[in-house]
Enzyme design. Sequence first.
Site, PDB file in Angstrom:
ATOM      1  N   PHE A 127       0.675  -1.332   0.078  1.00  0.00           N
ATOM      2  CA  PHE A 127      -0.079  -0.150   0.026  1.00  0.00           C
ATOM      3  C   PHE A 127       0.788   1.121  -0.046  1.00  0.00           C
ATOM      4  O   PHE A 127       0.725   2.254  -0.734  1.00  0.00           O
ATOM      5  CB  PHE A 127      -0.822  -0.149   1.311  1.00  0.00           C
ATOM      6  CG  PHE A 127      -1.493   1.193   1.586  1.00  0.00           C
ATOM      7  CD1 PHE A 127      -2.427   1.992   0.474  1.00  0.00           C
ATOM      8  CD2 PHE A 127      -1.544   1.568   3.179  1.00  0.00           C
ATOM      9  CE1 PHE A 127      -3.092   3.026   1.073  1.00  0.00           C
ATOM     10  CE2 PHE A 127      -2.226   2.796   3.252  1.00  0.00           C
ATOM     11  CZ  PHE A 127      -2.946   3.501   2.519  1.00  0.00           C
ATOM     12  N   ILE A 128       1.730   1.413   1.026  1.00  0.00           N
ATOM     13  CA  ILE A 128       2.653   2.546   1.062  1.00  0.00           C
ATOM     14  C   ILE A 128       3.589   2.673  -0.049  1.00  0.00           C
ATOM     15  O   ILE A 128       3.628   3.595  -0.725  1.00  0.00           O
ATOM     16  CB  ILE A 128       3.422   2.561   2.415  1.00  0.00           C
ATOM     17  CG1 ILE A 128       2.469   2.880   3.571  1.00  0.00           C
ATOM     18  CG2 ILE A 128       4.059   3.826   2.320  1.00  0.00           C
ATOM     19  CD1 ILE A 128       2.745   2.769   4.918  1.00  0.00           C
ATOM     20  N   ILE A 141      11.451  -2.626 -12.296  1.00  0.00           N
ATOM     21  CA  ILE A 141      10.847  -3.448 -11.216  1.00  0.00           C
ATOM     22  C   ILE A 141      11.866  -4.813 -11.136  1.00  0.00           C
ATOM     23  O   ILE A 141      12.050  -5.253 -12.096  1.00  0.00           O
ATOM     24  CB  ILE A 141       9.413  -4.022 -11.577  1.00  0.00           C
ATOM     25  CG1 ILE A 141       8.373  -2.771 -11.259  1.00  0.00           C
ATOM     26  CG2 ILE A 141       8.896  -5.050 -10.849  1.00  0.00           C
ATOM     27  CD1 ILE A 141       7.169  -2.893 -11.906  1.00  0.00           C
ATOM     28  N   SER A 158       6.493   2.671  13.108  1.00  0.00           N
ATOM     29  CA  SER A 158       5.036   2.613  13.435  1.00  0.00           C
ATOM     30  C   SER A 158       4.478   3.595  14.500  1.00  0.00           C
ATOM     31  O   SER A 158       5.008   3.214  15.595  1.00  0.00           O
ATOM     32  CB  SER A 158       4.635   1.301  13.899  1.00  0.00           C
ATOM     33  OG  SER A 158       3.358   1.137  14.452  1.00  0.00           O
ATOM     34  N   TYR A 160       5.319  -6.524  16.746  1.00  0.00           N
ATOM     35  CA  TYR A 160       5.554  -5.638  15.851  1.00  0.00           C
ATOM     36  C   TYR A 160       6.202  -4.258  16.319  1.00  0.00           C
ATOM     37  O   TYR A 160       7.145  -4.069  15.699  1.00  0.00           O
ATOM     38  CB  TYR A 160       4.203  -5.515  15.184  1.00  0.00           C
ATOM     39  CG  TYR A 160       4.233  -4.809  14.411  1.00  0.00           C
ATOM     40  CD1 TYR A 160       4.274  -5.191  12.725  1.00  0.00           C
ATOM     41  CD2 TYR A 160       4.066  -3.002  14.004  1.00  0.00           C
ATOM     42  CE1 TYR A 160       4.209  -4.440  11.831  1.00  0.00           C
ATOM     43  CE2 TYR A 160       3.705  -2.547  12.991  1.00  0.00           C
ATOM     44  CZ  TYR A 160       4.036  -3.087  11.500  1.00  0.00           C
ATOM     45  OH  TYR A 160       4.057  -2.116  10.704  1.00  0.00           O
ATOM     46  N   LYS A 198       9.835  -2.653  15.361  1.00  0.00           N
ATOM     47  CA  LYS A 198       9.993  -1.125  14.772  1.00  0.00           C
ATOM     48  C   LYS A 198      11.097  -0.509  15.485  1.00  0.00           C
ATOM     49  O   LYS A 198      11.906   0.144  14.939  1.00  0.00           O
ATOM     50  CB  LYS A 198       8.781  -0.450  14.586  1.00  0.00           C
ATOM     51  CG  LYS A 198       7.945  -1.341  13.775  1.00  0.00           C
ATOM     52  CD  LYS A 198       8.317  -1.303  12.324  1.00  0.00           C
ATOM     53  CE  LYS A 198       7.072  -1.895  11.505  1.00  0.00           C
ATOM     54  NZ  LYS A 198       7.533  -1.697  10.032  1.00  0.00           N
ATOM     55  N   ASN A 213      -1.952   5.702  11.165  1.00  0.00           N
ATOM     56  CA  ASN A 213      -2.780   4.707  10.598  1.00  0.00           C
ATOM     57  C   ASN A 213      -3.305   5.149   9.193  1.00  0.00           C
ATOM     58  O   ASN A 213      -4.256   5.957   9.165  1.00  0.00           O
ATOM     59  CB  ASN A 213      -4.180   4.274  11.331  1.00  0.00           C
ATOM     60  CG  ASN A 213      -3.719   3.559  12.505  1.00  0.00           C
ATOM     61  OD1 ASN A 213      -3.581   2.474  12.648  1.00  0.00           O
ATOM     62  ND2 ASN A 213      -3.560   4.439  13.439  1.00  0.00           N
ATOM     63  N   ARG A 219      -7.644   6.173  17.354  1.00  0.00           N
ATOM     64  CA  ARG A 219      -6.693   6.107  16.510  1.00  0.00           C
ATOM     65  C   ARG A 219      -6.615   7.397  15.923  1.00  0.00           C
ATOM     66  O   ARG A 219      -7.424   8.224  15.806  1.00  0.00           O
ATOM     67  CB  ARG A 219      -6.898   5.033  15.483  1.00  0.00           C
ATOM     68  CG  ARG A 219      -6.749   3.468  16.333  1.00  0.00           C
ATOM     69  CD  ARG A 219      -5.380   3.124  16.748  1.00  0.00           C
ATOM     70  NE  ARG A 219      -5.036   2.013  17.481  1.00  0.00           N
ATOM     71  CZ  ARG A 219      -5.343   1.572  18.709  1.00  0.00           C
ATOM     72  NH1 ARG A 219      -5.790   2.725  19.425  1.00  0.00           N
ATOM     73  NH2 ARG A 219      -5.233   0.640  19.299  1.00  0.00           N
ATOM     74  N   ARG A 263      -9.334  -6.957  21.653  1.00  0.00           N
ATOM     75  CA  ARG A 263      -8.062  -7.613  21.651  1.00  0.00           C
ATOM     76  C   ARG A 263      -7.142  -7.229  22.456  1.00  0.00           C
ATOM     77  O   ARG A 263      -6.895  -5.853  22.632  1.00  0.00           O
ATOM     78  CB  ARG A 263      -7.606  -7.598  20.104  1.00  0.00           C
ATOM     79  CG  ARG A 263      -8.751  -8.301  18.950  1.00  0.00           C
ATOM     80  CD  ARG A 263      -8.011  -8.024  17.578  1.00  0.00           C
ATOM     81  NE  ARG A 263      -7.880  -6.578  17.134  1.00  0.00           N
ATOM     82  CZ  ARG A 263      -7.687  -6.167  15.830  1.00  0.00           C
ATOM     83  NH1 ARG A 263      -7.584  -6.965  14.978  1.00  0.00           N
ATOM     84  NH2 ARG A 263      -7.746  -5.160  15.656  1.00  0.00           N
TER      85      ARG A 263
END
Length: 311
Positions: free
Chosen positions: A12-13, A52, A119, A144, A148, A173, A211, A269
């Site tokens: 995505f990024i 690529i 993050s 995670y 980072k 986010n 968030r 969660r």
Amino acid sequence: MINILILGAAGFIGTNLAIKLADNKSDKVTLVDKDANHFSNILKYEFSNVEIRESSLDENEDFSVLKGQDIVYHLVSTNVPTTSNLHISQDIKANVLFSSNLFEACVRYGVKKVVFISSGGTVYGKEAKCPLSESTPTNPISSYGVQKITIEKLLYLYNYMYGLDYRIIRLANPYGPYQRPNGVLGAVTTFTYKALKGEQIQVYGDGSVIRDFIYIEDAIRAILNIVNGENKHRTFNLGCGYGTSIKDVLNSIEGALNLKLNVVYTAPRAVDVPVNYLDISRYEKYYGKLNPFSLEEGIKKTAEFLRKEYL
């Protein structure tokens, strides 16, 4: 001419970054990911200055792709926050070891600058008061986040030992075009997609989790300002600078799309920090007001893209 390399570029990024960077025809942009088939979104643009390449992006990587590169973007990650505590040692090995090997190779090949997308959502943990500044203690509650912050410290070390220049972007986010609406990452994109399809939306907890959501176009613009800017800071928070609850996200989607949502609330969660939003005053001090799209504007733009690409 600047030679720019994006590792982990098919996501995505990476896709949004590649499209923006390729706009500057005088630069050469090399995109690397594990499977060249994932570059279909980039290929349709037919950029003349984009190459690529396929590579393992793991501990067996030989990093010969770094030869002649000026700026390297590190977007490689084998996991996501919600599942990262399931395979801690395995993921640390995959991500931290790879990063250390990468920075070693950057020194060897004379890379001028490394850009690491960290993050903002996970490195600070749950004890700190919001908005979170860059000086907030980092006590992640997910593997995670631990990965980072370890990679950030490695960059500091390689700068200290070898003078390797770097920028760390602690990103909130992001949401918007080219984010896969599969529910693994990206509440805004996933909820918008499910709303358009009339599908059930699953929310963990009661919707009170807060968030910091930033539209991808705003994020990319700010990332490039940070990468191209020169000042004493190398680490920057990047979000919209205020918090929005999941309940308010759902209300914004209803309002923006004029649709009634089918929402189901399930058990919360353990990896979800209750409140997380970033102080972006350091960014705005050096690069001016961010003036991000409002959530409703971003949702409308995201919905427009989803209708065109997926529906």
